[in-house]
Design a protein around this motif. Structure first.
Motif, short mmCIF file in Angstrom:
data_model
loop_
_atom_site.label_atom_id
_atom_site.label_comp_id
_atom_site.label_asym_id
_atom_site.label_seq_id
_atom_site.Cartn_x
_atom_site.Cartn_y
_atom_site.Cartn_z
N LEU A 286 0.83 -1.21 0.00
CA LEU A 286 0.00 0.00 0.00
C LEU A 286 0.86 1.26 0.00
N PHE A 287 1.98 1.21 0.71
CA PHE A 287 2.92 2.34 0.67
C PHE A 287 3.43 2.54 -0.76
N TRP A 288 3.73 1.43 -1.43
CA TRP A 288 4.19 1.49 -2.83
C TRP A 288 3.10 2.08 -3.73
N VAL A 289 1.87 1.63 -3.52
CA VAL A 289 0.74 2.14 -4.30
C VAL A 289 0.61 3.65 -4.12
N LEU A 290 0.71 4.09 -2.89
CA LEU A 290 0.57 5.52 -2.60
C LEU A 290 1.68 6.33 -3.28
N ARG A 291 2.89 5.80 -3.28
CA ARG A 291 4.01 6.49 -3.94
C ARG A 291 3.75 6.63 -5.44
N LEU A 319 10.46 0.70 9.21
CA LEU A 319 11.08 2.02 9.14
C LEU A 319 11.27 2.45 7.69
N ASP A 320 11.66 1.53 6.84
CA ASP A 320 11.85 1.85 5.42
C ASP A 320 10.56 2.33 4.77
N ASP A 321 9.44 1.75 5.20
CA ASP A 321 8.15 2.17 4.65
C ASP A 321 7.86 3.64 4.96
N LEU A 322 8.22 4.05 6.16
CA LEU A 322 7.90 5.42 6.59
C LEU A 322 8.83 6.47 6.01
N LEU A 323 10.01 6.06 5.60
CA LEU A 323 11.00 7.03 5.09
C LEU A 323 10.70 7.36 3.62
#
Length: 427
Positions: A286-291, A319-323
């Motif tokens: 989902l983080f990837w989708v948002l990017r 942590l990598d997801d949040l950065l």
């Protein structure tokens, strides 16, 4: 100039063609009519008739193809790379059987019939050719017919679309297309078997098409900015946008020109992701989708929907997801701290009534302390944002505040040395 070239055509206000009236009017009903009208109005002393034609399909290249057809006694080599252009030109110029036997319209129509019931690759290439004449191809129904043929191929070799929805759309095009469906393509089948995800064999081929055609496809199947039921279609849109983003450096002009279409596709993909929810997408995905989608002017509604989905499962984040890079000017800071603050607010609100609240809070507390230490060396990070992250969680999320203090210590040290450096530079 040859004495036979008694017709001057100003095309799209930029190009000029000198032609023989008799040759060109033999095949085109529209040109024949315009020539007659011009003869009535012209000065009899002028031998050359001038005609203005605007919005011609394919521009000068399209008109040159038509001219070759006329000067070659109604013959021209038709293939998948030019048939869409020739078809639109023939409709635009009324090149039907009424004016000449085996005229251009009939020849292109017969060729297109073979394409519609032919191979997958030919259908895609014809759709690609439609990009040069998209306005006319869409108006004349050619884009819809080719897209239906492509969708039928996909549905026959995967479970992406239901046959009932395709049949209803086919009947709106023509009775023949409702009765007949393209034969199964051996190339598609072999790729389906060899591909790890058989439903996605068509992804790469379709990414070569323009956003206008993909948007038309989405509209045809009734998934435009709605809750897409097909997870495969959602994955395709994500794959399509990711591919376009990877080639952004080479196609910046194209992306800007089609900004609205890309934005609509991003919103439609977001709706599909939100509809599928946590069962289909992990927190990292989902983080990837948002990017990816945020790079295409994602609407506020879609962005909030994705952020809510991520925030509700933030305990799975790393942590990598949040950065996430801020993406703006360096003055605003290197990382997108505002996004993390919004996600934390969603997480805290969602956990207020859960039994497992305390355990999840402890986990997220450790994660945020690591995040604070990671962003604290950023010289452009504002105090308000640093505190915004630190204060987003309740006190119960931490057994102690050592992690917060370490982050503050690093932040103050960096700010102090940066201040000293600036002072010396000014002096």
């Amino acid at each position: 100039m040859s004495p036979l070239n008694d017709l001057k055509i100003n095309l799209n206000g930029q190009y000029t063609f000198f032609l023989d009236q008799d040759v060109i009017s033999k095949y085109s009903g529209s040109l024949r009519k315009m020539i007659k009208q011009s003869k009535r109005k012209r000065n009899k002393k002028k031998r050359i008739i001038t005609i203005e034609i605007d919005d011609f399909p394919g521009g000068p290249d399209g008109f040159e193809l038509v001219s070759r057809f006329c000067y070659n006694n109604g013959e021209i080599s038709i293939d998948v790379s030019n048939v869409s252009t020739l078809y639109c030109c023939s409709v635009f110029l009324a090149m039907s059987e009424k004016f000449c036997f085996s005229n251009l319209f009939l020849q292109t129509e017969k060729f297109l019939e073979e394409v519609l019931y032919g191979s997958w690759s030919d259908i895609v290439l014809c759709l690609k050719n439609c990009e040069q004449v998209f306005f006319q191809a869409d108006s004349y129904g050619l884009v819809d017919k080719l897209i239906f043929a492509a969708l039928t191929k996909i549905s026959r070799n995967s479970e992406t679309f239901s046959s009932s929805s395709l049949s209803s759309f086919a009947s709106s095009l023509s009775p023949e297309m409702a009765k007949n469906t393209p034969e199964s393509d051996s190339r598609c089948i072999s790729r389906s078997v060899s591909c790890g995800r058989s439903n996605e064999w068509w992804f790469d081929d379709m990414t070569t098409l323009s956003p206008s055609i993909i948007l038309r496809l989405i509209m045809i199947i009734g998934a435009y900015k709605t809750n897409i039921k097909s997870l495969v279609l959602t994955r395709f849109l994500l794959h399509y946008l990711k591919t376009k983003l990877q080639t952004k450096s080479r196609t910046t002009t194209e992306l800007m020109r089609n900004k609205l279409e890309y934005s609509d596709l991003a919103d439609t993909a977001a709706k599909g992701v939100i509809s599928a929810g946590k069962t289909a997408f992990s927190c990292r995905k989902l983080f990837w989708v948002l990017r990816v989608l945020s790079s295409f002017s994602l609407s506020r509604e879609s962005r909030i929907g994705l952020e809510t989905l991520i925030g509700e499962m933030l305990e799975q984040a790393t942590l990598d997801d949040l950065l996430i890079p801020a993406g703006g000017s360096k003055e605003s800071g290197f990382y997108n701290v505002d996004l993390v603050i919004r996600l934390l607010k969603v997480f805290v609100k969602n956990r207020e009534e859960e039994i497992s609240r305390e355990k999840n809070m402890k986990e997220i507390g450790k994660l945020i302390d690591k995040y604070l230490r990671e962003i604290s060396p950023d010289q452009n990070l504002k105090v308000s944002k640093f505190l915004g992250v630190a204060e987003s969680l309740p006190d119960s999320a931490r057994d102690c505040f050592d992690g917060v203090y370490r982050g503050i210590d690093i932040y103050l040290q960096v700010s102090f040395f940066f201040f000293i450096f600036l002072s010396k530079s000014i002096l």
